[in-house]
Design a protein around this motif. Structure first.
Motif, PDB file in Angstrom:
ATOM      1  N   LEU A 227      40.094 -18.639  44.809  1.00 38.37           N
ATOM      2  CA  LEU A 227      38.764 -18.578  45.419  1.00 38.37           C
ATOM      3  C   LEU A 227      38.256 -17.150  45.325  1.00 38.37           C
ATOM      4  O   LEU A 227      38.911 -16.212  45.783  1.00 38.37           O
ATOM      5  CB  LEU A 227      38.815 -19.032  46.875  1.00 38.37           C
ATOM      6  N   ASP A 228      37.080 -16.983  44.717  1.00 44.98           N
ATOM      7  CA  ASP A 228      36.437 -15.677  44.561  1.00 44.98           C
ATOM      8  C   ASP A 228      35.049 -15.789  45.180  1.00 44.98           C
ATOM      9  O   ASP A 228      34.213 -16.549  44.706  1.00 44.98           O
ATOM     10  CB  ASP A 228      36.354 -15.314  43.078  1.00 44.98           C
ATOM     11  N   ILE A 229      34.800 -15.020  46.231  1.00 45.09           N
ATOM     12  CA  ILE A 229      33.556 -15.181  46.964  1.00 45.09           C
ATOM     13  C   ILE A 229      33.041 -13.826  47.446  1.00 45.09           C
ATOM     14  O   ILE A 229      33.819 -12.956  47.854  1.00 45.09           O
ATOM     15  CB  ILE A 229      33.746 -16.152  48.157  1.00 45.09           C
ATOM     16  N   LEU A 230      31.743 -13.631  47.330  1.00 46.89           N
ATOM     17  CA  LEU A 230      31.090 -12.423  47.827  1.00 46.89           C
ATOM     18  C   LEU A 230      30.283 -12.780  49.060  1.00 46.89           C
ATOM     19  O   LEU A 230      29.469 -13.703  49.033  1.00 46.89           O
ATOM     20  CB  LEU A 230      30.182 -11.824  46.754  1.00 46.89           C
ATOM     21  N   LEU A 231      30.519 -12.053  50.158  1.00 48.97           N
ATOM     22  CA  LEU A 231      29.830 -12.304  51.420  1.00 48.97           C
ATOM     23  C   LEU A 231      28.919 -11.132  51.747  1.00 48.97           C
ATOM     24  O   LEU A 231      29.376  -9.995  51.879  1.00 48.97           O
ATOM     25  CB  LEU A 231      30.829 -12.516  52.559  1.00 48.97           C
ATOM     26  N   ASP A 232      27.621 -11.409  51.852  1.00 46.18           N
ATOM     27  CA  ASP A 232      26.655 -10.416  52.301  1.00 46.18           C
ATOM     28  C   ASP A 232      25.601 -11.134  53.146  1.00 46.18           C
ATOM     29  O   ASP A 232      24.414 -11.080  52.866  1.00 46.18           O
ATOM     30  CB  ASP A 232      26.007  -9.716  51.109  1.00 46.18           C
ATOM     31  N   PRO A 233      26.026 -11.848  54.154  1.00 43.37           N
ATOM     32  CA  PRO A 233      25.091 -12.667  54.916  1.00 43.37           C
ATOM     33  C   PRO A 233      24.466 -11.892  56.074  1.00 43.37           C
ATOM     34  O   PRO A 233      24.953 -10.846  56.480  1.00 43.37           O
ATOM     35  CB  PRO A 233      25.967 -13.796  55.448  1.00 43.37           C
ATOM     36  N   CYS A 234      23.406 -12.432  56.598  1.00 40.80           N
ATOM     37  CA  CYS A 234      22.773 -11.836  57.778  1.00 40.80           C
ATOM     38  C   CYS A 234      23.008 -12.707  59.005  1.00 40.80           C
ATOM     39  O   CYS A 234      22.385 -12.496  60.040  1.00 40.80           O
ATOM     40  CB  CYS A 234      21.277 -11.642  57.542  1.00 40.80           C
ATOM     41  N   TYR A 235      23.896 -13.690  58.892  1.00 38.70           N
ATOM     42  CA  TYR A 235      24.193 -14.565  60.016  1.00 38.70           C
ATOM     43  C   TYR A 235      25.698 -14.534  60.300  1.00 38.70           C
ATOM     44  O   TYR A 235      26.518 -14.640  59.378  1.00 38.70           O
ATOM     45  CB  TYR A 235      23.772 -16.009  59.727  1.00 38.70           C
ATOM     46  N   MET A 236      26.053 -14.394  61.557  1.00 43.17           N
ATOM     47  CA  MET A 236      27.449 -14.444  61.938  1.00 43.17           C
ATOM     48  C   MET A 236      28.055 -15.808  61.644  1.00 43.17           C
ATOM     49  O   MET A 236      29.270 -15.935  61.408  1.00 43.17           O
ATOM     50  CB  MET A 236      27.589 -14.103  63.424  1.00 43.17           C
ATOM     51  N   SER A 237      27.235 -16.849  61.620  1.00 45.09           N
ATOM     52  CA  SER A 237      27.745 -18.200  61.385  1.00 45.09           C
ATOM     53  C   SER A 237      28.409 -18.318  60.017  1.00 45.09           C
ATOM     54  O   SER A 237      29.324 -19.123  59.835  1.00 45.09           O
ATOM     55  CB  SER A 237      26.610 -19.224  61.504  1.00 45.09           C
ATOM     56  N   VAL A 238      27.986 -17.516  59.049  1.00 44.07           N
ATOM     57  CA  VAL A 238      28.592 -17.590  57.722  1.00 44.07           C
ATOM     58  C   VAL A 238      30.016 -17.059  57.759  1.00 44.07           C
ATOM     59  O   VAL A 238      30.932 -17.651  57.172  1.00 44.07           O
ATOM     60  CB  VAL A 238      27.732 -16.813  56.711  1.00 44.07           C
ATOM     61  N   PHE A 239      30.262 -15.954  58.458  1.00 47.32           N
ATOM     62  CA  PHE A 239      31.618 -15.434  58.581  1.00 47.32           C
ATOM     63  C   PHE A 239      32.502 -16.398  59.366  1.00 47.32           C
ATOM     64  O   PHE A 239      33.666 -16.603  59.025  1.00 47.32           O
ATOM     65  CB  PHE A 239      31.598 -14.068  59.266  1.00 47.32           C
ATOM     66  N   GLN A 240      31.957 -16.969  60.415  1.00 48.11           N
ATOM     67  CA  GLN A 240      32.718 -17.944  61.182  1.00 48.11           C
ATOM     68  C   GLN A 240      33.047 -19.172  60.339  1.00 48.11           C
ATOM     69  O   GLN A 240      34.153 -19.721  60.417  1.00 48.11           O
ATOM     70  CB  GLN A 240      31.941 -18.332  62.434  1.00 48.11           C
ATOM     71  N   ALA A 241      32.091 -19.594  59.509  1.00 42.15           N
ATOM     72  CA  ALA A 241      32.331 -20.738  58.639  1.00 42.15           C
ATOM     73  C   ALA A 241      33.385 -20.417  57.587  1.00 42.15           C
ATOM     74  O   ALA A 241      34.223 -21.261  57.247  1.00 42.15           O
ATOM     75  CB  ALA A 241      31.024 -21.163  57.974  1.00 42.15           C
ATOM     76  N   PHE A 242      33.356 -19.185  57.072  1.00 37.52           N
ATOM     77  CA  PHE A 242      34.366 -18.801  56.085  1.00 37.52           C
ATOM     78  C   PHE A 242      35.764 -18.803  56.704  1.00 37.52           C
ATOM     79  O   PHE A 242      36.731 -19.278  56.088  1.00 37.52           O
ATOM     80  CB  PHE A 242      34.042 -17.421  55.521  1.00 37.52           C
ATOM     81  N   HIS A 243      35.882 -18.282  57.911  1.00 44.01           N
ATOM     82  CA  HIS A 243      37.187 -18.281  58.562  1.00 44.01           C
ATOM     83  C   HIS A 243      37.637 -19.708  58.868  1.00 44.01           C
ATOM     84  O   HIS A 243      38.829 -20.040  58.728  1.00 44.01           O
ATOM     85  CB  HIS A 243      37.125 -17.466  59.850  1.00 44.01           C
TER      86      HIS A 243
END
Length: 394
Positions: A227-243
């Protein structure tokens, strides 16, 4: 004049071509054995037209597939992004894969395997086109094609907001049908900032990851290994979803996570729940030079009992004592790079926590550090240091 006569002499006459085709038809019907047919059509000992192609057709598909893969370069050497233009090396490789499939009927099977095993989606319209190709209602061989797909990369793909729901369903359909998928990569467009700055453009992370891992949960549960993914979101929900997505990553062996600081510094992080990644062997993290909350949560919350290769780029030196003590006992490869060179004490501390380390990559002055490396298991040492070149010339 002599050249024209030579060409006329080499070209088969119409009667010879007709006789050859009749002999082939009779041979297929069993009315003429191979010896008689060869004598009838090849009295001047010239090879039959298309004889070389018949030899290739007799090769097993496994041998053809092995040969075709030698025509391809490793994927990490080429950039498939649209900013490279229409004549970039990656597109030339794609044209080669298409040409292999169209050469002859004997090449269709192994050529299809080479063509579909690595798919790159660079434009929004390619997503519904691929979904249609993998849909049995539109393509009779859709199930066979879906089994060939091993890697899907979404690179610099911009999705317009009015089509976000359709694209999400198409992506869901693609990932559901590609049951043999092993590699997934997500790299949003380099100029994308946020929905507020890009009105009318959908957030690609919201499409793929929200809620609770979103579309990637099923591929991970089936056995996605990279899995190769770049995270640059403006929502905390994206980090929570990734975890939350990592809860399904029981068979993930390689994770490449890239984080940029466009919006990260303005977010408030809570501690993540613990996650156990039993199969993860290679972790690559590209983060922030100071105060990286994502890396802090990773080494605090993730258990990686089989981790043997660790790459951390952009984060401060010295590396976290907690991270190295927690996973250093099994590491054989460590690459830690930051903007400022490491101190001798930092590198010595790392080596003392990694008794089985074989390959070290660090930002340091080679002429100062090399005599001080005392790790018995260390076999390779690479140094990021422009000032090291004069010492090599000396």
């Amino acid at each position: 004049m002599l050249e024209n006569q030579s060409l006329d002499h080499e070209a088969p006459s119409p009667d010879a071509v007709i006789a050859e085709e009749m002999a082939r038809a009779m041979r297929r019907q069993g009315l003429l054995d191979d010896t008689t047919a060869e004598h009838h059509n090849n009295e001047d000992n010239r090879p039959l037209v298309g004889e070389q192609t018949s030899y290739m057709a007799k090769l097993p598909p496994e041998i053809l597939l092995y040969m075709f893969r030698f025509t391809l370069e490793p994927t990490h050497q080429y950039d498939p992004s649209i900013i490279q233009g229409p004549r970039n090396p990656w597109l030339d490789g794609l044209r080669t894969r298409k040409a292999l499939m169209l050469t002859c009927k004997a090449f269709v099977g192994p050529g299809s395997a080479v063509l579909y095993e690595d798919i790159v989606l660079r434009r929004m319209g390619q997503i519904p086109a691929l979904a249609r190709t993998l849909d049995p209602a539109h393509t009779p061989s859709a199930e066979n094609i879906a089994q060939l797909v091993r890697s899907i990369r979404i690179d610099s793909c911009v999705v317009w907001a009015p089509f976000a729901d359709v694209i999400r369903e198409n992506l869901r359909s693609i990932l559901e049908r590609c049951a043999a998928l092993k590699v997934f990569s997500l790299s949003p467009h380099w100029n994308y900032r946020s929905p507020a700055d890009n009105v009318g453009i959908a957030d690609i992370w919201q499409l793929c990851l929200v809620p609770d891992g979103g579309l990637l949960r099923l591929p991970l549960a089936r056995g996605l290994s990279t899995l190769d993914i770049l995270l640059d979101p403006c929502y905390m929900s994206v980090f929570q979803a990734f975890h939350a997505l990592m809860a399904s990553a029981a068979r993930l062996t390689k994770l490449k996570l890239r984080v940029t600081d466009t919006h990260l510094r303005g977010l408030t992080f809570d501690y993540w729940p613990e996650r156990r990644l039993d199969s993860l062997q290679d972790l690559q993290y590209y983060g922030l030079p100071t105060g990286d909350p994502v890396l802090h949560n990773i080494y605090r919350s993730w258990e990686m009992p089989r981790l043997t290769a660790l790459t951390v780029v952009g984060c401060a030196i010295p590396p976290s004592t907690t991270l190295i003590r927690k996973h250093g006992a099994r590491l054989t490869y460590l690459h830690w790079y930051s903007a400022s060179p490491a101190e001798d004490e930092d590198v010595t501390s790392v080596l003392s926590s990694c008794p089985h380390l074989e390959h070290l990559v660090v930002h340091h002055h080679v002429q100062d550090l090399l005599p001080k490396l005392t790790c018995p298991s260390l076999r390779f040492a690479d140094f990021w240091s422009p000032s090291a070149w004069p010492s090599f010339r000396e």
